[in-house]
Write an enzyme that holds these catalytic residues in place. Structure first.
Site, PDB file in Angstrom:
ATOM      1  N   HIS A 303       0.860  -1.182   0.000  1.00  0.00           N
ATOM      2  CA  HIS A 303       0.000   0.000   0.000  1.00  0.00           C
ATOM      3  C   HIS A 303       0.901   1.238   0.000  1.00  0.00           C
ATOM      4  CE1 HIS A 303      -3.768   2.159   1.306  1.00  0.00           C
ATOM      5  NE2 HIS A 303      -2.838   3.052   1.587  1.00  0.00           N
ATOM      6  N   HIS A 346      -0.782   4.259  11.413  1.00  0.00           N
ATOM      7  CA  HIS A 346       0.402   5.120  11.389  1.00  0.00           C
ATOM      8  C   HIS A 346       0.246   6.374  12.242  1.00  0.00           C
ATOM      9  CE1 HIS A 346      -0.654   8.257   8.092  1.00  0.00           C
ATOM     10  NE2 HIS A 346      -1.762   7.771   8.567  1.00  0.00           N
ATOM     11  N   GLU A 352      -3.750  15.537   9.329  1.00  0.00           N
ATOM     12  CA  GLU A 352      -4.645  15.061   8.280  1.00  0.00           C
ATOM     13  C   GLU A 352      -6.097  15.387   8.619  1.00  0.00           C
ATOM     14  OE1 GLU A 352      -4.129  10.875   7.748  1.00  0.00           O
ATOM     15  OE2 GLU A 352      -1.955  10.964   7.814  1.00  0.00           O
ATOM     16  N   HIS A 376      -6.982  13.743  12.154  1.00  0.00           N
ATOM     17  CA  HIS A 376      -5.916  12.990  12.810  1.00  0.00           C
ATOM     18  C   HIS A 376      -4.723  13.931  12.825  1.00  0.00           C
ATOM     19  CE1 HIS A 376      -8.506   9.691  11.020  1.00  0.00           C
ATOM     20  NE2 HIS A 376      -8.732   9.697  12.311  1.00  0.00           N
ATOM     21  N   HIS A 382      -3.529   6.573  14.136  1.00  0.00           N
ATOM     22  CA  HIS A 382      -4.849   6.250  13.587  1.00  0.00           C
ATOM     23  C   HIS A 382      -4.697   5.137  12.560  1.00  0.00           C
ATOM     24  CE1 HIS A 382      -3.138   9.370  10.989  1.00  0.00           C
ATOM     25  NE2 HIS A 382      -3.844   8.846   9.993  1.00  0.00           N
TER      26      HIS A 382
HETATM   27  O1  LIG Z   1      -5.466   8.252   7.460  1.00  0.00           O
HETATM   28  C1  LIG Z   1      -6.022   8.074   6.374  1.00  0.00           C
HETATM   29  O2  LIG Z   1      -7.019   7.358   6.231  1.00  0.00           O
HETATM   30  C2  LIG Z   1      -5.382   8.672   5.121  1.00  0.00           C
HETATM   31  C3  LIG Z   1      -4.378   7.745   4.589  1.00  0.00           C
HETATM   32  C4  LIG Z   1      -4.659   6.926   3.534  1.00  0.00           C
HETATM   33  C5  LIG Z   1      -3.731   6.030   3.068  1.00  0.00           C
HETATM   34  O3  LIG Z   1      -4.035   5.234   2.036  1.00  0.00           O
HETATM   35  C6  LIG Z   1      -2.498   5.935   3.676  1.00  0.00           C
HETATM   36  C7  LIG Z   1      -2.184   6.780   4.731  1.00  0.00           C
HETATM   37  C8  LIG Z   1      -3.131   7.684   5.187  1.00  0.00           C
HETATM   38  O4  LIG Z   1      -2.836   8.553   6.157  1.00  0.00           O
HETATM   39 FE   LIG Z   2      -3.574   8.967   7.893  1.00  0.00          FE
END
Ligand SMILES: O=C(O)Cc1cc(O)ccc1O
Ligand SMILES: [Fe+2]
Length: 450
Positions: A303, A346, A352, A376, A382
């Site tokens: 990913h 992460h 974000e 976040h 999160h």
């Molecule tokens: O936090 C989230 O949903 C956004 C996000 C999406 C992703 O595909 C990878 C990292 C990320 O922070």
């Molecule tokens: Fe994220």
């Protein structure tokens, strides 16, 4: 058409163009005229302009910028002609950074249901609800994230922000932005950028309207460098559309509201300021259809970072570290083998803020609903909720289309501070963090492998 005919055409209705027309291209040097011959050729400041127009420059970058962005406007009156001193007014729900209310904590994972409409009639100005602010409007760094709730058109009333460019992301309803440089109609699945200093009024075409705004105090949004991706995909320059010139010749007492250093000021003006008959330049509003965004992703395993979905980036001066990235999570195929496909868990040095335009977001199948938002903040952990984790860890992996989904992220290098509205009035989901509470311990120290 002679001048007389052309002038007559502008009389009834007052507005010369009632349906928008657009010119394609990101950052082009456009030229457009609503009356033939209104645009001087070969020079910017003729001794006398055609039709008795005034020439006026709108500078969006410093005069000495490497790639200056400016537009030459040929208008019925110079915009300095207003009839009153500026006076301060209160616009209580539109906040600017720095703004960190003492009784609201921004440290946490937050999620909101869609901010509901009320019976109160609201315009683009009074209907702006600031959720977060980051950085400092006075030093021109950072941003604010807003929700707009608009039920009423602005009538004989005009606005510009000297503080910021606005990135508008509609979620419901249709709006018309009648700007000095032309008309942009905007619906969900489209975005618009309204440059700093540009005057406009906002009309409701189909209401009530709700959406999100990223107010960028810093350097302008630009297309990201695509690096090894090459010359195509993501947001392609030709899909951005700038409006053709459109003007009004209306002499009616009007108000002009200016956002300046986080404060709002009003002045009176005896005519519509939307009186630019012709313009040329590269500093202009644009719209973009998010369906034109061509996502590039993992075609074998893993990913990638969400930066592959960047639509626009506003640089901060530090290479690779954006003041704001605008990132789009849209329909796409998932094909990665032997991979946990949703976003990973992460913590991020960037903050974000996400919004849902429609459908289901894969990491949060419940609770993150169209019109809703989540935050976040800097270095707060999160990731997928419990159900998304279990499903993605156990499903059979074939090619799978993520359909009916469009969410976005305003990601900034600065911490985002909640406003009182976001912390106390908006429909905050108090139980949001419970979506991770049932994540199970799967660890088995006697078992290697999976
Ligand atoms: O936090 C989230 O949903 C956004 C996000 C999406 C992703 O595909 C990878 C990292 C990320 O922070
Ligand atoms: Fe994220």
């Amino acid at each position: 058409m002679n001048v007389q005919d052309a002038r007559r055409m502008t009389q009834a209705p007052d507005t010369h163009a009632t349906s928008p027309g657009y010119m394609p291209g990101w950052g082009n040097d456009f030229e457009t005229e609503a009356l033939p011959g209104a645009l001087p050729q070969g020079m910017n400041s003729p001794q006398k302009c055609a039709y008795g127009l005034y020439a006026e420059q709108l500078s969006g970058t410093a005069f000495t910028a490497d790639r200056p962005e400016r537009t030459w406007c040929y208008r019925i009156r110079p915009s300095v002609k207003h009839s009153a001193r500026y006076r301060r007014i209160e616009v209580p729900y539109w906040k600017s950074a720095p703004h960190a209310p003492a009784d609201v904590t921004s440290l946490g994972q937050y999620r909101w249901n869609p901010v509901p409409h009320t019976d109160e009639p609201l315009t683009w100005i009074t209907g702006m609800r600031t959720m977060t602010t980051a950085g400092d409007v006075n030093t021109q760094v950072g941003m604010a994230a807003h929700v707009y709730l608009v039920t009423e058109s602005m009538v004989d009333s005009y606005f510009y922000s000297a503080d910021s460019e606005l990135l508008v992301v509609p979620q419901a309803g249709r709006l018309r932005f009648f700007t000095e440089l032309g008309i942009i109609d905007l619906a969900p699945k489209e975005i618009a950028i309204l440059p700093r200093g540009l005057v406009y009024r906002v009309e409701v075409l189909d209401g009530p309207a709700r959406g999100f705004v990223c107010e960028n105090y810093g350097q302008k949004f630009d297309l990201p460098g695509r690096g090894p991706i090459g010359a195509n995909c993501l947001a392609n320059p030709r899909d951005f559309k700038a409006p053709v010139a459109a003007f009004e010749d209306r002499e009616v007492p009007s108000t002009l509201t200016i956002k300046w250093c986080g404060e709002f000021h009003e002045t009176e003006i005896a005519q519509s300021p939307l009186d630019i008959v012709a313009w040329h330049g590269n500093y202009a509003p644009v719209k973009y259809d998010l369906d034109a965004y061509c996502p590039v992703g993992a075609i074998l395993f893993d990913h990638p970072d969400p930066s592959i979905f960047t639509v626009l980036t506003a640089p901060s001066g530090v290479p690779g570290v954006a003041n704001i990235d605008f990132v789009l999570f849209r329909e796409r195929w998932l094909v990665a083998e032997n991979t946990f496909r949703p976003p990973w868990y992460h913590k991020n040095v960037m903050s974000e803020l996400m919004g849902n335009i429609y459908g289901i977001y894969d990491a949060k199948p419940e609770g993150f609903v169209p019109g809703g938002m989540s935050l976040h903040n800097m270095m707060l952990p999160h990731g997928p909720d419990r159900d998304a984790f279990e499903k993605a860890s156990n499903s059979n992996l074939g090619p799978d289309k993520l359909d009916n989904t469009m969410s976005f992220m305003f990601e900034t290098r600065f911490p985002q501070h909640l406003t009182e509205f976001a912390g106390k009035e908006a429909p905050l989901q108090d139980n949001y963090i419970d979506c991770w509470a049932d994540l199970e311990k799967h660890f088995d120290g006697t078992r290697g492998g999976v």
